[in-house]
Design an enzyme around this catalytic site. Structure first.
Site, PDB file in Angstrom:
ATOM      1  N   LYS A  38     -10.626  -2.985  -3.662  1.00  0.00           N
ATOM      2  CA  LYS A  38     -11.415  -1.804  -3.769  1.00  0.00           C
ATOM      3  C   LYS A  38     -10.728  -0.716  -4.527  1.00  0.00           C
ATOM      4  O   LYS A  38     -11.367   0.369  -5.160  1.00  0.00           O
ATOM      5  CB  LYS A  38     -11.873  -1.514  -2.370  1.00  0.00           C
ATOM      6  CG  LYS A  38     -12.765  -2.302  -1.588  1.00  0.00           C
ATOM      7  CD  LYS A  38     -13.115  -1.634  -0.194  1.00  0.00           C
ATOM      8  CE  LYS A  38     -13.447  -2.425   0.800  1.00  0.00           C
ATOM      9  NZ  LYS A  38     -12.729  -2.529   1.984  1.00  0.00           N
ATOM     10  N   LYS A  49      -5.106  -9.566  -6.477  1.00  0.00           N
ATOM     11  CA  LYS A  49      -6.432  -9.749  -5.745  1.00  0.00           C
ATOM     12  C   LYS A  49      -7.360  -8.876  -6.054  1.00  0.00           C
ATOM     13  O   LYS A  49      -7.033  -7.521  -6.397  1.00  0.00           O
ATOM     14  CB  LYS A  49      -5.775  -9.359  -4.221  1.00  0.00           C
ATOM     15  CG  LYS A  49      -6.658  -9.640  -3.055  1.00  0.00           C
ATOM     16  CD  LYS A  49      -6.367  -9.276  -1.744  1.00  0.00           C
ATOM     17  CE  LYS A  49      -6.705  -7.786  -1.610  1.00  0.00           C
ATOM     18  NZ  LYS A  49      -6.835  -7.330  -0.028  1.00  0.00           N
ATOM     19  N   LYS A  90       0.809  -1.197   0.088  1.00  0.00           N
ATOM     20  CA  LYS A  90       0.139   0.111   0.094  1.00  0.00           C
ATOM     21  C   LYS A  90       0.835   1.322  -0.112  1.00  0.00           C
ATOM     22  O   LYS A  90       0.300   2.334  -0.558  1.00  0.00           O
ATOM     23  CB  LYS A  90      -0.970   0.080   1.131  1.00  0.00           C
ATOM     24  CG  LYS A  90      -1.759  -0.954   1.085  1.00  0.00           C
ATOM     25  CD  LYS A  90      -3.232  -0.856   1.708  1.00  0.00           C
ATOM     26  CE  LYS A  90      -4.533  -1.656   1.276  1.00  0.00           C
ATOM     27  NZ  LYS A  90      -5.545  -1.489   2.030  1.00  0.00           N
TER      28      LYS A  90
HETATM   29  N1  AQP Z   1     -10.200 -10.287  -3.067  1.00  0.00           N
HETATM   30  C1  AQP Z   1     -10.533 -10.945  -1.999  1.00  0.00           C
HETATM   31  N2  AQP Z   1     -10.850 -12.126  -1.566  1.00  0.00           N
HETATM   32  C2  AQP Z   1     -11.099 -12.896  -0.619  1.00  0.00           C
HETATM   33  N3  AQP Z   1     -11.247 -11.892   0.501  1.00  0.00           N
HETATM   34  C3  AQP Z   1     -10.906 -10.332   0.501  1.00  0.00           C
HETATM   35  N4  AQP Z   1     -10.831  -9.609   1.312  1.00  0.00           N
HETATM   36  C4  AQP Z   1     -10.748  -8.359   0.725  1.00  0.00           C
HETATM   37  N5  AQP Z   1     -10.243  -8.663  -0.683  1.00  0.00           N
HETATM   38  C5  AQP Z   1     -10.304  -9.849  -0.583  1.00  0.00           C
HETATM   39  C6  AQP Z   1     -11.439  -9.839   2.779  1.00  0.00           C
HETATM   40  O1  AQP Z   1     -12.651  -8.890   2.949  1.00  0.00           O
HETATM   41  C7  AQP Z   1     -12.344  -8.256   4.203  1.00  0.00           C
HETATM   42  C8  AQP Z   1     -12.489  -6.734   4.270  1.00  0.00           C
HETATM   43  O2  AQP Z   1     -11.336  -6.313   3.721  1.00  0.00           O
HETATM   44  P1  AQP Z   1     -11.125  -4.783   4.050  1.00  0.00           P
HETATM   45  O3  AQP Z   1     -11.897  -3.973   3.597  1.00  0.00           O
HETATM   46  O4  AQP Z   1     -10.971  -4.537   5.412  1.00  0.00           O
HETATM   47  O5  AQP Z   1      -9.440  -4.611   3.542  1.00  0.00           O
HETATM   48  P2  AQP Z   1      -8.811  -5.126   2.294  1.00  0.00           P
HETATM   49  O6  AQP Z   1      -8.444  -6.465   2.505  1.00  0.00           O
HETATM   50  O7  AQP Z   1      -7.832  -3.991   2.163  1.00  0.00           O
HETATM   51  O8  AQP Z   1      -9.857  -4.969   1.054  1.00  0.00           O
HETATM   52  P3  AQP Z   1      -9.547  -4.683  -0.254  1.00  0.00           P
HETATM   53  O9  AQP Z   1     -10.591  -4.823  -1.297  1.00  0.00           O
HETATM   54  O10 AQP Z   1      -8.173  -5.179  -0.799  1.00  0.00           O
HETATM   55  O11 AQP Z   1      -9.189  -2.949  -0.401  1.00  0.00           O
HETATM   56  P4  AQP Z   1      -7.808  -2.024  -0.704  1.00  0.00           P
HETATM   57  O12 AQP Z   1      -7.813  -2.108  -2.271  1.00  0.00           O
HETATM   58  O13 AQP Z   1      -8.122  -0.838  -0.097  1.00  0.00           O
HETATM   59  O14 AQP Z   1      -6.692  -2.784  -0.302  1.00  0.00           O
HETATM   60  C9  AQP Z   1     -10.849  -8.909   4.925  1.00  0.00           C
HETATM   61  O15 AQP Z   1     -11.468  -9.843   5.725  1.00  0.00           O
HETATM   62  C10 AQP Z   1     -10.422  -9.324   3.568  1.00  0.00           C
HETATM   63  O16 AQP Z   1      -9.731 -10.384   4.150  1.00  0.00           O
END
Ligand code: AQP
Length: 355
Positions: free
Chosen positions: A219, A216, A132
């Site tokens: 968001k 992955k 990040k």
């Molecule tokens: N691609 C994924 N596959 C399975 N599980 C996922 N999670 C996130 N992406 C995937 C799970 O969703 C929960 C909430 O995630 P979060 O919003 O707290 O944070 P994150 O992992 O940072 O989500 P993103 O979408 O990947 O956001 P960005 O783009 O900001 O980094 C967690 O349980 C996570 O494991």
């Protein structure tokens, strides 16, 4: 370290704490917009199933979200959207706690204490920070660096023993356990913080981008075509799946045939998760056929599964005051549940507090 003779209520609390942690769950989602199929299959859907057997705290982690810049109006809207997604997916806010993190200041207080427990070397190893922060590490917020300490505090403020997450969060949970262990060791309160067990459940523990099967689904991916958002309508879902990256070969007959074909693996895994089957069962059904037909089946399954959730989310979002009331009530319950843990922590550390 010092004389522990003044620590009175802690041992009494320990037996109770061990029992509690066996069936208490904490998990969270950041309100950073674009809630997607990965968040749903990797986390929220599993929570729906776990709520019957566990005491659950499901949190919209807005303090985590501000480790990167958030427009205030968008943060408010995204917080409501995540809460609505949880409820629309089937989490009952009466039997469980649904709250937003900033209404429960115990998280932030314990996180500060954990800032003083965690070692810089531990945090330096966190791959999510590296990803990040990117190349311009010096410009990342200090909050982004200590993000895992806040995550440890989220869980341990309730002495929760289980955390259902996607695979990407495994390393942070290992760090949370290191923090809990070091706290127990340094202040000589063995078992005060429990060992946390990650619950990485279901077929789709790591949903990948529709544009690149090695990345992955996320968001923050600039391409909206890379993910299926929980707010997408049937046409958008069908279009994104139709345009999803694939390769020219037919689908393999067995999972061994996924070697070097991350996009094929991803689409089959998503289909398996959406239809409550295993990858092997899906390949038994569609192995050998081309992507064209399979993508139609996948789009139908995604729409059938997600449409009712999206409509319920939209219904809930039409009454934001009601969502805010749910979050407020959840916050009250969460404060009450974490208050005794924080009181014990203050006592353990030797902070002077009202008797
Ligand atoms: N691609 C994924 N596959 C399975 N599980 C996922 N999670 C996130 N992406 C995937 C799970 O969703 C929960 C909430 O995630 P979060 O919003 O707290 O944070 P994150 O992992 O940072 O989500 P993103 O979408 O990947 O956001 P960005 O783009 O900001 O980094 C967690 O349980 C996570 O494991």
């Amino acid at each position: 370290k010092g004389d522990k003779s003044g620590v009175s209520s802690i041992n009494r609390g320990l037996v109770m704490a061990r029992e509690l942690t066996m069936n208490r769950i904490f998990s969270g989602v950041q309100p950073t917009g674009n809630l997607h199929l990965g968040n749903y299959l990797g986390a929220i859907r599993n929570w729906v199933q776990l709520q019957a057997d566990y005491e659950c705290i499901f949190c919209v982690v807005d303090l985590h979200a501000i480790t990167a810049w958030q427009e205030p109006e968008e943060l408010t809207a995204n917080t409501r959207e995540v809460a609505a997604a949880m409820i629309a997916s089937g989490i009952d806010p009466k039997d469980n706690i649904i709250c937003n993190q900033s209404q429960v200041s115990n998280h932030a207080e314990l996180a500060w204490i954990f800032n003083c427990v965690a070692r810089l070397g531990w945090l330096n190893r966190m791959t999510q920070f590296k990803e990040k922060a990117g190349k311009d590490r010096e410009r990342a917020s200090a909050g982004l660096f200590v993000y895992p300490n806040l995550m440890a505090a989220d869980i341990l403020a309730y002495r929760a023993g289980h955390v259902p997450v996607g695979e990407d969060q495994k390393q942070h949970l290992e760090l949370a356990n290191d923090i809990g262990e070091k706290f127990n060791h340094d202040w000589e309160v063995p078992g005060f913080f429990p060992e946390i067990e990650p619950l990485i459940l279901g077929e789709a523990t790591r949903v990948m981008s529709l544009r690149d099967g090695t990345k992955k689904m996320s968001k923050s991916d600039p391409s909206d075509m890379s993910r299926i958002n929980l707010t997408d309508d049937a046409d958008q879902i069908a279009q994104k799946i139709r345009k999803a990256k694939t390769d020219p070969e037919p689908l393999p007959e067995t999972a061994a045939g996924f070697e070097g074909r991350p996009e094929a693996r991803n689409l089959v895994t998503i289909y398996a998760a959406l239809t409550d089957s295993t990858t092997a069962q899906v390949l038994g059904e569609v192995g050998g056929s081309g992507f064209g037909d399979f993508k139609k089946k996948l789009a139908d399954a995604a729409v059938a599964h997600l449409s009712p959730i999206t409509s319920e989310m939209n219904r809930l979002l039409a009454d934001p005051a009601e969502i805010d009331r749910t979050l407020f009530k959840g916050g009250e319950k969460a404060r009450a549940m974490s208050a005794p843990v924080l009181a014990s922590v203050r006592e353990i550390l030797g902070f002077v507090q009202p008797g």
